[in-house]
Design a protein around this motif. Structure first.
Motif, PDB file in Angstrom:
ATOM      1  N   HIS A   2     -33.789 -13.878 -15.394  1.00  0.00           N
ATOM      2  CA  HIS A   2     -33.224 -12.793 -16.189  1.00  0.00           C
ATOM      3  C   HIS A   2     -31.782 -12.487 -15.770  1.00  0.00           C
ATOM      4  N   VAL A   3     -31.504 -12.557 -14.486  1.00  0.00           N
ATOM      5  CA  VAL A   3     -30.150 -12.263 -14.001  1.00  0.00           C
ATOM      6  C   VAL A   3     -29.158 -13.256 -14.581  1.00  0.00           C
ATOM      7  N   PHE A   4     -29.486 -14.539 -14.533  1.00  0.00           N
ATOM      8  CA  PHE A   4     -28.570 -15.548 -15.052  1.00  0.00           C
ATOM      9  C   PHE A   4     -28.442 -15.465 -16.569  1.00  0.00           C
ATOM     10  N   GLU A   5     -29.507 -15.110 -17.255  1.00  0.00           N
ATOM     11  CA  GLU A   5     -29.426 -14.911 -18.708  1.00  0.00           C
ATOM     12  C   GLU A   5     -28.486 -13.760 -19.040  1.00  0.00           C
ATOM     13  N   ALA A   6     -28.566 -12.679 -18.291  1.00  0.00           N
ATOM     14  CA  ALA A   6     -27.698 -11.524 -18.525  1.00  0.00           C
ATOM     15  C   ALA A   6     -26.240 -11.866 -18.226  1.00  0.00           C
ATOM     16  N   ILE A   7     -26.006 -12.567 -17.127  1.00  0.00           N
ATOM     17  CA  ILE A   7     -24.639 -12.951 -16.763  1.00  0.00           C
ATOM     18  C   ILE A   7     -24.027 -13.831 -17.838  1.00  0.00           C
ATOM     19  N   HIS A  10     -23.334 -11.870 -21.215  1.00  0.00           N
ATOM     20  CA  HIS A  10     -22.203 -10.941 -21.195  1.00  0.00           C
ATOM     21  C   HIS A  10     -20.879 -11.620 -20.879  1.00  0.00           C
ATOM     22  N   ALA A  11     -20.912 -12.710 -20.113  1.00  0.00           N
ATOM     23  CA  ALA A  11     -19.681 -13.442 -19.812  1.00  0.00           C
ATOM     24  C   ALA A  11     -19.350 -14.449 -20.911  1.00  0.00           C
ATOM     25  N   GLN A  12     -20.292 -14.650 -21.826  1.00  0.00           N
ATOM     26  CA  GLN A  12     -20.145 -15.615 -22.918  1.00  0.00           C
ATOM     27  C   GLN A  12     -19.822 -17.003 -22.385  1.00  0.00           C
ATOM     28  N   ILE A  13     -20.639 -17.438 -21.420  1.00  0.00           N
ATOM     29  CA  ILE A  13     -20.502 -18.774 -20.844  1.00  0.00           C
ATOM     30  C   ILE A  13     -21.823 -19.519 -21.003  1.00  0.00           C
ATOM     31  N   CYS A  14     -21.757 -20.814 -20.846  1.00  0.00           N
ATOM     32  CA  CYS A  14     -22.943 -21.661 -20.924  1.00  0.00           C
ATOM     33  C   CYS A  14     -23.329 -22.076 -19.507  1.00  0.00           C
ATOM     34  N   ARG A  38     -20.475 -21.160  -6.503  1.00  0.00           N
ATOM     35  CA  ARG A  38     -19.543 -22.264  -6.244  1.00  0.00           C
ATOM     36  C   ARG A  38     -19.020 -22.857  -7.547  1.00  0.00           C
ATOM     37  N   ALA A  39     -19.896 -23.006  -8.544  1.00  0.00           N
ATOM     38  CA  ALA A  39     -19.473 -23.557  -9.833  1.00  0.00           C
ATOM     39  C   ALA A  39     -18.522 -22.599 -10.546  1.00  0.00           C
ATOM     40  N   LEU A  40     -18.817 -21.307 -10.484  1.00  0.00           N
ATOM     41  CA  LEU A  40     -17.957 -20.318 -11.132  1.00  0.00           C
ATOM     42  C   LEU A  40     -16.593 -20.276 -10.454  1.00  0.00           C
ATOM     43  N   ARG A  41     -16.576 -20.349  -9.140  1.00  0.00           N
ATOM     44  CA  ARG A  41     -15.295 -20.349  -8.418  1.00  0.00           C
ATOM     45  C   ARG A  41     -14.461 -21.572  -8.803  1.00  0.00           C
ATOM     46  N   ALA A  42     -15.096 -22.727  -8.867  1.00  0.00           N
ATOM     47  CA  ALA A  42     -14.374 -23.944  -9.242  1.00  0.00           C
ATOM     48  C   ALA A  42     -13.837 -23.857 -10.667  1.00  0.00           C
TER      49      ALA A  42
END
Length: 60
Positions: A2-7, A10-14, A38-42
């Motif tokens: 659920h946390v990753f679905e919400a992120i 709302h961030a409109q990312i895949c 790590r993926a988001l930072r990159a």
């Protein structure tokens, strides 16, 4: 999940995430959050090779 679905909503990312193994749910979730961070930072880290404003104007 659920946390990753919400992120992502709302961030409109895949986001595609696969858990390849593990027994302890706590450690699995820790690994998921670390991999996501790590993926988001990159993805958002500026490219040191690019100078100035990244634009193709006048180059095409």
């Amino acid at each position: 999940r659920h946390v990753f679905e919400a992120i992502t909503l709302h961030a409109q990312i895949c986001l595609h995430m696969r858990v390849l193994g593990g027994r302890d749910p706590h450690h699995i979730v820790e690994a998921q959050f670390k991999a996501f961070a790590r993926a988001l930072r990159a993805a958002v880290e500026p490219d040191p090779r690019v100078e100035g404003i990244p634009s193709t104007k006048g180059a095409l």
